[in-house]
Scaffold this active site. Structure first.
Site, PDB file in Angstrom:
ATOM      1  N   GLU A 156      -1.634  -1.287  -3.556  1.00  0.00           N
ATOM      2  CA  GLU A 156      -2.770  -0.513  -3.739  1.00  0.00           C
ATOM      3  C   GLU A 156      -2.371   0.805  -4.299  1.00  0.00           C
ATOM      4  O   GLU A 156      -1.381   1.424  -3.471  1.00  0.00           O
ATOM      5  CB  GLU A 156      -3.745   0.083  -2.874  1.00  0.00           C
ATOM      6  CG  GLU A 156      -4.643  -1.311  -2.602  1.00  0.00           C
ATOM      7  CD  GLU A 156      -6.256  -0.774  -1.797  1.00  0.00           C
ATOM      8  OE1 GLU A 156      -6.902  -0.730  -2.244  1.00  0.00           O
ATOM      9  OE2 GLU A 156      -5.175  -1.049  -0.363  1.00  0.00           O
ATOM     10  N   HIS A 157      -2.702   1.980  -5.311  1.00  0.00           N
ATOM     11  CA  HIS A 157      -2.391   3.479  -4.888  1.00  0.00           C
ATOM     12  C   HIS A 157      -0.972   3.528  -5.710  1.00  0.00           C
ATOM     13  O   HIS A 157      -0.143   5.475  -5.121  1.00  0.00           O
ATOM     14  CB  HIS A 157      -2.294   4.396  -3.701  1.00  0.00           C
ATOM     15  CG  HIS A 157      -3.507   3.442  -2.998  1.00  0.00           C
ATOM     16  ND1 HIS A 157      -3.695   4.002  -1.571  1.00  0.00           N
ATOM     17  CD2 HIS A 157      -4.831   3.279  -3.432  1.00  0.00           C
ATOM     18  CE1 HIS A 157      -5.016   3.205  -1.324  1.00  0.00           C
ATOM     19  NE2 HIS A 157      -5.844   3.322  -2.439  1.00  0.00           N
ATOM     20  N   TYR A 190      -5.751   8.227  -5.797  1.00  0.00           N
ATOM     21  CA  TYR A 190      -6.663   8.768  -5.617  1.00  0.00           C
ATOM     22  C   TYR A 190      -6.069   9.914  -6.748  1.00  0.00           C
ATOM     23  O   TYR A 190      -6.756  10.766  -6.751  1.00  0.00           O
ATOM     24  CB  TYR A 190      -6.895   9.548  -4.402  1.00  0.00           C
ATOM     25  CG  TYR A 190      -7.577   7.757  -3.917  1.00  0.00           C
ATOM     26  CD1 TYR A 190      -7.993   6.592  -3.623  1.00  0.00           C
ATOM     27  CD2 TYR A 190      -8.522   8.674  -2.807  1.00  0.00           C
ATOM     28  CE1 TYR A 190      -8.471   5.629  -2.933  1.00  0.00           C
ATOM     29  CE2 TYR A 190      -9.757   7.221  -1.945  1.00  0.00           C
ATOM     30  CZ  TYR A 190      -9.586   6.633  -2.247  1.00  0.00           C
ATOM     31  OH  TYR A 190     -10.262   5.371  -1.317  1.00  0.00           O
ATOM     32  N   TRP A 197       0.348  -1.114  -0.154  1.00  0.00           N
ATOM     33  CA  TRP A 197      -0.111   0.226   0.082  1.00  0.00           C
ATOM     34  C   TRP A 197       1.031   1.741   0.153  1.00  0.00           C
ATOM     35  O   TRP A 197       1.418   1.384   0.727  1.00  0.00           O
ATOM     36  CB  TRP A 197      -0.530   0.027   1.297  1.00  0.00           C
ATOM     37  CG  TRP A 197      -1.664   1.172   1.405  1.00  0.00           C
ATOM     38  CD1 TRP A 197      -3.037   0.898   1.003  1.00  0.00           C
ATOM     39  CD2 TRP A 197      -1.983   2.110   2.565  1.00  0.00           C
ATOM     40  NE1 TRP A 197      -3.627   2.203   1.294  1.00  0.00           N
ATOM     41  CE2 TRP A 197      -2.762   1.971   2.115  1.00  0.00           C
ATOM     42  CE3 TRP A 197      -0.869   2.960   3.577  1.00  0.00           C
ATOM     43  CZ2 TRP A 197      -3.338   4.085   2.980  1.00  0.00           C
ATOM     44  CZ3 TRP A 197      -1.298   3.934   4.001  1.00  0.00           C
ATOM     45  CH2 TRP A 197      -1.780   4.611   3.709  1.00  0.00           C
ATOM     46  N   ARG A 198       0.960   1.836  -1.165  1.00  0.00           N
ATOM     47  CA  ARG A 198       0.834   3.657  -0.714  1.00  0.00           C
ATOM     48  C   ARG A 198      -0.380   4.639  -0.419  1.00  0.00           C
ATOM     49  O   ARG A 198      -1.169   4.376  -0.946  1.00  0.00           O
ATOM     50  CB  ARG A 198       1.992   4.248  -2.608  1.00  0.00           C
ATOM     51  CG  ARG A 198       2.026   5.447  -2.302  1.00  0.00           C
ATOM     52  CD  ARG A 198       2.373   6.055  -3.833  1.00  0.00           C
ATOM     53  NE  ARG A 198       1.769   7.363  -3.964  1.00  0.00           N
ATOM     54  CZ  ARG A 198       1.294   7.982  -3.976  1.00  0.00           C
ATOM     55  NH1 ARG A 198      -0.156   7.474  -4.676  1.00  0.00           N
ATOM     56  NH2 ARG A 198       1.143   9.401  -4.365  1.00  0.00           N
ATOM     57  N   ALA A 199       0.217   5.186   0.747  1.00  0.00           N
ATOM     58  CA  ALA A 199      -0.852   6.333   1.093  1.00  0.00           C
ATOM     59  C   ALA A 199      -0.894   7.272   0.067  1.00  0.00           C
ATOM     60  O   ALA A 199      -0.062   8.075  -0.514  1.00  0.00           O
ATOM     61  CB  ALA A 199      -0.225   6.543   2.588  1.00  0.00           C
ATOM     62  N   ASP A 200      -2.230   7.591   0.032  1.00  0.00           N
ATOM     63  CA  ASP A 200      -2.903   8.899  -0.988  1.00  0.00           C
ATOM     64  C   ASP A 200      -4.150   8.971  -0.960  1.00  0.00           C
ATOM     65  O   ASP A 200      -4.412  10.511  -1.358  1.00  0.00           O
ATOM     66  CB  ASP A 200      -2.513   7.756  -2.520  1.00  0.00           C
ATOM     67  CG  ASP A 200      -3.875   7.177  -2.650  1.00  0.00           C
ATOM     68  OD1 ASP A 200      -4.518   6.675  -1.715  1.00  0.00           O
ATOM     69  OD2 ASP A 200      -4.139   6.497  -4.180  1.00  0.00           O
ATOM     70  N   GLU A 239      -6.769  -1.038  -6.049  1.00  0.00           N
ATOM     71  CA  GLU A 239      -7.299   0.348  -6.067  1.00  0.00           C
ATOM     72  C   GLU A 239      -6.566   1.348  -6.067  1.00  0.00           C
ATOM     73  O   GLU A 239      -5.146   1.559  -6.054  1.00  0.00           O
ATOM     74  CB  GLU A 239      -7.723   1.064  -4.668  1.00  0.00           C
ATOM     75  CG  GLU A 239      -8.883   2.716  -4.654  1.00  0.00           C
ATOM     76  CD  GLU A 239      -9.262   2.231  -3.383  1.00  0.00           C
ATOM     77  OE1 GLU A 239     -10.451   2.336  -2.923  1.00  0.00           O
ATOM     78  OE2 GLU A 239      -8.584   2.745  -2.077  1.00  0.00           O
TER      79      GLU A 239
END
Length: 358
Positions: free
Chosen positions: A233-234, A258, A193-196, A255
């Site tokens: 994700e991201h 964003y 996961w990458r924070a976006d 996902e």
């Protein structure tokens, strides 16, 4: 989607108490062409390793001491807490078990990898959160060196319950989170996961297209890699790139990011966007079942991803049970599901499905 059997699986090691009342770690055996749990028919097959053969580490245990123990053939039990990593943990012996409890977190501070595994069989790494730090790292976990050639089919390596985070709690930067170069590796529940998105203004999360950056979640170069339960994700380029032969994925959730500011910032050459699942053009055999890929381009809902999945058009490269969704009643468009097959998930037609490809 329901599978009658899986070709290859290995369950996660776990702490237990032996009949003699001693603590040990049980390492379940590899199972092939099977279904259900390993314990349904009684005691599962596997090996019990006495806790005396483990280094029991704490967050203040120096990495040099951990590596010295691993070099001597010790296994590793990581108790709960945040381990600040300035050089990688190095796994060089076949059959090494690295088990995290509660959830042990490896925070990379100076741009090194968190874990580097030699091209050896039967390693098990489980129960860890891997956090990227503010200095960009090329790869957070590397399984086998690039160009790995050994056959580990009799004793595959296991990666289970591993969670990767780039950004969020702290600024994070990584080129790739997980790179699998060895052959015959099993993944079971990998969340990358990458924070976006989040409460950036409140200062509680570190997100943003230029703040917490990461190109790719997973790169698979090894052959005969099987993953059950893959979440990526991201990331800012390909979420997954699969270069190895005879790869298998059973359940994939993705996902898309964003936060691309516009289409120009989110293009792979002339192609709009970066595929969520990319199988290299050279691959002749690959199977993936149960894939869900979602667009939520909140920074610019006009962004289009041309294909959720890009893969060579060959009979041996097959996908089943695929869905794409434009979330939030249509925050962006996914034009096709696999290559140019399938209709667009877009505002007004937010979900599309494809039973099989080709």
């Amino acid at each position: 989607t329901s599978l009658q059997t899986v070709a290859l699986i290995r369950e996660k090691p776990f702490l237990h108490i032996t009949r003699l009342g001693e603590w040990a770690v049980f390492v379940p055996a590899v199972r092939r062409d099977t279904r259900g749990t390993s314990w349904a028919g009684g005691a599962p097959a596997g090996t019990s390793i006495p806790l005396s053969r483990f280094l029991i580490a704490h967050p203040d245990t120096p990495v040099s001491a951990i590596n010295a123990a691993l070099a001597k053939g010790k296994h590793l039990l990581l108790t709960p807490g945040i381990y600040r990593i300035r050089e990688p943990l190095r796994i060089e012996h076949a059959g090494t078990v690295v088990l995290g409890l509660g959830l042990a977190t490896l925070l990379v501070e100076q741009g090194s990898a968190a874990i580097v595994v030699a091209d050896v069989p039967g390693v098990a790494i489980a129960g860890l959160l891997i956090d990227a730090g503010p200095v960009e790292t090329p790869v957070l976990i590397q399984v086998g060196p690039r160009g790995a050639k050994h056959d580990h089919s009799r004793n595959p390596t296991l990666l289970a319950d591993l969670f990767f985070r780039v950004g969020g709690a702290t600024v994070g930067k990584a080129q790739t989170c997980l790179e699998i170069n060895s052959h015959h590796v099993i993944g079971d529940h990998l969340w990358i996961w990458r924070a976006d998105h989040g409460n950036r203004d409140g200062g509680r999360v570190h997100v943003g297209w230029t703040e917490s950056t990461a190109d790719q979640g997973l790169i698979v170069n090894g052959d005969d890699v099987t993953i059950h339960g893959l979440f990526v994700e991201h990331f800012q380029k390909y979420q997954v790139t699969w270069n190895g032969e005879r790869g298998r994925t059973n359940f994939y959730q993705c996902e898309l990011p964003y936060d691309p500011p516009n289409q120009a910032a989110y293009k792979a050459g002339k192609t709009r966007g970066w595929a969520a699942y990319k199988v290299a053009d050279t691959v002749t055999s690959h199977e993936a079942t149960g894939l869900g890929i979602y667009a939520n381009f909140t920074a610019d809902p006009s962004i289009v991803l041309d294909s959720a999945i890009e893969a060579p058009r060959r009979p041996g490269v097959r996908f089943a049970s695929i869905t794409t969704i434009s979330l939030g009643t249509g925050q962006g468009t996914i034009a096709h599901l696999v290559n140019d097959a399938g209709a667009a998930a877009r505002p007004g037609a937010v979900r599309q499905t494809l039973t099989r490809y080709p």
